[in-house]
Scaffold this active site. Sequence first.
Site, PDB file in Angstrom:
ATOM      1  N   LYS A 131      -0.210 -39.248 -36.257  1.00  0.00           N
ATOM      2  CA  LYS A 131      -0.243 -40.192 -34.954  1.00  0.00           C
ATOM      3  C   LYS A 131      -1.080 -40.234 -33.996  1.00  0.00           C
ATOM      4  O   LYS A 131      -1.807 -41.776 -33.919  1.00  0.00           O
ATOM      5  CB  LYS A 131       0.975 -40.025 -34.090  1.00  0.00           C
ATOM      6  N   ARG A 169      10.222 -38.614 -26.470  1.00  0.00           N
ATOM      7  CA  ARG A 169      10.197 -37.340 -27.869  1.00  0.00           C
ATOM      8  C   ARG A 169      11.757 -36.818 -27.434  1.00  0.00           C
ATOM      9  O   ARG A 169      11.822 -35.697 -28.462  1.00  0.00           O
ATOM     10  CB  ARG A 169       9.272 -36.526 -27.407  1.00  0.00           C
ATOM     11  N   ARG A 186      -7.538 -28.369 -38.304  1.00  0.00           N
ATOM     12  CA  ARG A 186      -6.765 -29.027 -37.139  1.00  0.00           C
ATOM     13  C   ARG A 186      -8.261 -28.668 -36.822  1.00  0.00           C
ATOM     14  O   ARG A 186      -7.349 -27.915 -35.633  1.00  0.00           O
ATOM     15  CB  ARG A 186      -5.710 -29.412 -37.198  1.00  0.00           C
ATOM     16  N   ARG A 233      -6.150 -25.509 -31.250  1.00  0.00           N
ATOM     17  CA  ARG A 233      -4.945 -26.168 -30.374  1.00  0.00           C
ATOM     18  C   ARG A 233      -4.139 -25.035 -30.835  1.00  0.00           C
ATOM     19  O   ARG A 233      -3.681 -24.824 -31.633  1.00  0.00           O
ATOM     20  CB  ARG A 233      -4.235 -27.236 -30.632  1.00  0.00           C
ATOM     21  N   ARG A 288       8.138 -26.114 -32.849  1.00  0.00           N
ATOM     22  CA  ARG A 288       7.530 -27.827 -32.928  1.00  0.00           C
ATOM     23  C   ARG A 288       7.734 -28.847 -33.792  1.00  0.00           C
ATOM     24  O   ARG A 288       8.595 -29.536 -33.568  1.00  0.00           O
ATOM     25  CB  ARG A 288       5.723 -27.934 -32.704  1.00  0.00           C
TER      26      ARG A 288
HETATM   27  P1  AMP Z   1       1.178 -33.181 -29.371  1.00  0.00           P
HETATM   28  O1  AMP Z   1       0.142 -33.540 -29.386  1.00  0.00           O
HETATM   29  O2  AMP Z   1       1.385 -35.042 -29.010  1.00  0.00           O
HETATM   30  O3  AMP Z   1       1.506 -33.008 -30.189  1.00  0.00           O
HETATM   31  O4  AMP Z   1       2.000 -32.845 -27.985  1.00  0.00           O
HETATM   32  C1  AMP Z   1       1.063 -31.594 -28.084  1.00  0.00           C
HETATM   33  C2  AMP Z   1       2.263 -31.082 -26.872  1.00  0.00           C
HETATM   34  O5  AMP Z   1       3.572 -30.900 -25.897  1.00  0.00           O
HETATM   35  C3  AMP Z   1       3.777 -30.889 -27.102  1.00  0.00           C
HETATM   36  O6  AMP Z   1       4.555 -29.674 -27.966  1.00  0.00           O
HETATM   37  C4  AMP Z   1       5.202 -30.764 -26.296  1.00  0.00           C
HETATM   38  O7  AMP Z   1       4.611 -29.347 -25.758  1.00  0.00           O
HETATM   39  C5  AMP Z   1       3.973 -31.904 -25.430  1.00  0.00           C
HETATM   40  N1  AMP Z   1       4.166 -33.194 -25.399  1.00  0.00           N
HETATM   41  C6  AMP Z   1       3.665 -33.880 -25.223  1.00  0.00           C
HETATM   42  N2  AMP Z   1       4.630 -34.735 -25.373  1.00  0.00           N
HETATM   43  C7  AMP Z   1       5.457 -35.164 -25.250  1.00  0.00           C
HETATM   44  C8  AMP Z   1       7.093 -35.712 -24.963  1.00  0.00           C
HETATM   45  N3  AMP Z   1       6.918 -36.560 -24.499  1.00  0.00           N
HETATM   46  N4  AMP Z   1       7.996 -34.619 -24.233  1.00  0.00           N
HETATM   47  C9  AMP Z   1       7.799 -33.247 -23.824  1.00  0.00           C
HETATM   48  N5  AMP Z   1       7.000 -32.591 -24.337  1.00  0.00           N
HETATM   49  C10 AMP Z   1       5.564 -32.962 -24.860  1.00  0.00           C
END
Ligand code: AMP
Length: 271
Positions: A9, A83, A122, A155, A166
Amino acid sequence: MFGKPGAGKGTLSSRLVKKYDLLSISTGDLLRQQIQDGTEVGKQAEEIMARGGLVPDELMLRIVTDKLDTLHDKHWILDGFPRTLRQGQLLEAHLQSRGTPLTLVVNINVPDEVIISRISDRWVHIPSGRVYNTSYNPPRVAGYDDVTGEPLARRADDDPETFTRRLQAFYNSTNPLLEYYGALANQEVVTTENVHQHPHQLLLDRPDKLVVRTVTGSTSDIIWPDLDRIITTMFPTLTPRASGPEGAQNTTPLAGVVAASEAAAATSSLK
Ligand code: AMP
């Protein structure tokens, strides 16, 4: 931009930002920046993110709407939000109240086994959200960001155990949103002919039907042409940026970086 963690994404949003005059808001990037800045939000989110959980809905909504409310008359992409079903409902209510309902949901569909195999390679540049992959999209200098020359990081939540959690959170909490958006997309369009409402209410109704599209592939390069076609078909007036090779690279342009830092600034009021 809807999809599993690691589906691409962020990469695909970056390509769209590079090609078109639009902004991308990545909630994951915003949260990582808050953690790096040591803000109150960052402190709340850090432990949750480290174990692969989801940050509370209300906090996420505040982070996103603070930013969205500054983007008048701008096209934008949300990457990583909503989410949960509740986040989707809260976002919908917020956008309806502004009279700017969501127009497109793109479901980036990548098989689990593909995502799991590439996640260990990554690397990210945290301030901009630029993503690299040591197998098929390495940085020019190993370990360093192409644009700023700053060090890249792994990360913490990309380790296999946390990543599995996740992915599980995606299936438990995020996937049900697709059905929700499917139902919204099938909702009857309200027009002046089929509704007897106060004119004020008409403003709040969806001007056009929400569209939900799924694009499938094992890499962002495979998915990109389909995604780009959807965008040009749905938004024919969207302005391409003046310079640069169109969407060919996986680097966030300066505009995207600015968008990310603006977004971080918008949430700094939450400190
Ligand atoms: P991402 O970079 O989008 O994979 O997000 C990394 C982490 O941030 C996720 O595993 C969640 O812990 C937190 N996170 C990001 N966006 C959200 C969201 N919309 N709702 C809840 N947690 C989020």
